[in-house]
Design a protein around this motif. Structure first.
Motif, PDB file in Angstrom:
ATOM      1  N   UNK A   1       1.820  46.140  25.809  1.00 55.23           N
ATOM      2  CA  UNK A   1       2.135  47.079  26.864  1.00 55.23           C
ATOM      3  C   UNK A   1       2.834  46.360  27.994  1.00 55.23           C
ATOM      4  N   UNK A   2       3.360  47.118  28.937  1.00 55.02           N
ATOM      5  CA  UNK A   2       3.918  46.525  30.148  1.00 55.02           C
ATOM      6  C   UNK A   2       3.512  47.375  31.347  1.00 55.02           C
ATOM      7  N   UNK A   3       3.279  46.698  32.453  1.00 54.09           N
ATOM      8  CA  UNK A   3       3.015  47.365  33.723  1.00 54.09           C
ATOM      9  C   UNK A   3       4.121  46.954  34.684  1.00 54.09           C
ATOM     10  N   UNK A   4       4.899  47.934  35.150  1.00 55.65           N
ATOM     11  CA  UNK A   4       6.070  47.661  35.979  1.00 55.65           C
ATOM     12  C   UNK A   4       5.865  48.241  37.372  1.00 55.65           C
ATOM     13  N   UNK A   5       6.228  47.447  38.385  1.00 56.63           N
ATOM     14  CA  UNK A   5       6.201  47.877  39.777  1.00 56.63           C
ATOM     15  C   UNK A   5       7.615  48.320  40.154  1.00 56.63           C
TER      16      UNK A   5
ATOM     17  N   UNK B   1      13.520  38.252  40.214  1.00 49.56           N
ATOM     18  CA  UNK B   1      12.325  38.853  40.788  1.00 49.56           C
ATOM     19  C   UNK B   1      11.293  39.092  39.690  1.00 49.56           C
ATOM     20  N   UNK B   2      10.027  38.843  39.993  1.00 49.07           N
ATOM     21  CA  UNK B   2       8.951  39.250  39.092  1.00 49.07           C
ATOM     22  C   UNK B   2       8.706  40.741  39.326  1.00 49.07           C
ATOM     23  N   UNK B   3       8.882  41.552  38.266  1.00 45.94           N
ATOM     24  CA  UNK B   3       8.782  43.010  38.425  1.00 45.94           C
ATOM     25  C   UNK B   3       7.561  43.608  37.731  1.00 45.94           C
ATOM     26  N   UNK B   4       6.772  42.787  37.067  1.00 48.49           N
ATOM     27  CA  UNK B   4       5.601  43.318  36.380  1.00 48.49           C
ATOM     28  C   UNK B   4       5.028  42.312  35.421  1.00 48.49           C
TER      29      UNK B   4
END
Length: 322
Positions: free
Chosen positions: A237-241, A293-296
């Motif tokens: 899965x991925x969690x994205x901001x 940038x770290x996005x998630x």
């Protein structure tokens, strides 16, 4: 059928499930979310990928080179050469052909690859120029990076800006739609983005730092489409901001006026990197002049954007303008 790529379900059912693997030399072949094949040539792996340019008319020579080289770079491979096919309508002039060849040559020099050959044809089968390119690249046996290798706990680093390629296409192909939206300075800024289409430099930096488990370039379907493909290919899965995803002001302005989503707009030049060293890699890339940038992060299951489910891509936003 709708314009654009087949859905992943259609691609698997109608195309991929019909291909057989018969050669022992083939170590990576056709699969959802994978853009490159790899062949074991007794020492190094030969990495291959091919892409057509169909959603643009401006900068198509530059795009053809960089889109293919980017696929190879996202596998950790070094592009070596290109095969380029140009299909051109009957009204094409010799001046246009030579300018297109110059554009391809400049992009190839920038990417450090040779144009190995290909095919050029005038045909009434097309109504506008179509270019398809195939890249030949190399990578050590232990250096191949696949989209499917992302692991839970990896940080997700994004380079540059969502909708990068799409913004340049808007400037080149949809000027009239934006003449009341962008200033001349903003058109110039958008056109200049064509110099940002390559991801080979950030790929080399990421591989040199180590800790990279997967990389994927964001093409049709944009950043969100590419993230979904990474999750689908890896089984994670991925969690994205959403707030962390960089978008240029000119892109936001144009997309708002045209009612399209910049996060789902074609984004060649953007590399998504799954890594155990997210902050280190982001800092190193920024120090090298490449915005990152770290996005998630990757997680066990679930594909979410700001906590809400993220669904499979359904075509690129630019197709709404055709």
């Amino acid at each position: 059928m709708r314009l654009g790529k087949l859905t992943n379900e259609q691609l698997k059912r109608l195309v991929l499930d019909r291909f057989c693997r018969t050669r022992n030399e083939v170590v990576a072949g056709s699969a959802i979310g994978e853009d490159c094949a790899a062949i074991d040539l007794q020492g190094e792996l030969c990495v291959l990928s091919t892409d057509p340019i169909t959603a643009a008319t401006g900068n198509i020579g530059t795009l053809a080179v960089h889109v293919c080289c980017n696929d190879a770079a996202a596998c950790g491979a070094e592009p070596v050469g290109l095969l380029v096919t140009m299909l051109l309508p009957p009204e094409t002039t010799e001046d246009y052909i030579s300018s297109l060849a110059d554009e391809i040559s400049d992009a190839a020099i920038h990417s450090g690859v040779d144009v190995l050959g290909g095919h050029t044809e005038i045909t009434d089968a097309v109504t506008r120029p179509v270019i398809s390119a195939a890249v030949v690249a190399k990578v050590p046996k232990n250096g191949l990076i696949t989209t499917s290798s992302m692991r839970p706990g990896d940080a997700l680093v994004m380079t540059k800006w969502a909708g990068l390629e799409g913004t340049a296409i808007l400037a080149a192909d949809h000027r009239k739609k934006l003449e009341k939206v962008w200033t001349e300075a903003e058109f110039k800024e958008a056109n200049a983005l064509s110099s940002q289409f390559s991801v080979t430099q950030e790929s080399r930096i990421a591989c040199s730092i180590g800790g990279v488990s997967a990389m994927h370039d964001a093409t049709e379907g944009g950043v969100l489409g590419a993230l979904w493909e990474m999750a689908d290919a890896s089984g994670c899965g991925v969690e994205i901001d959403k707030k962390s995803i960089p978008v240029l002001g000119i892109t936001q302005k144009a997309c708002a006026a045209l009612s399209i989503d910049p996060l789902r707009m074609i984004s060649s030049g953007v590399l998504l990197i799954a890594t155990g060293r997210g902050e280190v890699l982001s800092a190193t890339l920024n120090a090298a002049g490449i915005p990152a940038t770290v996005i998630g992060k990757a997680v066990e299951k679930g594909i979410t954007l700001d906590g809400e489910p993220l669904f499979a891509p359904e075509g690129d936003e630019l197709l709404k303008l055709l």
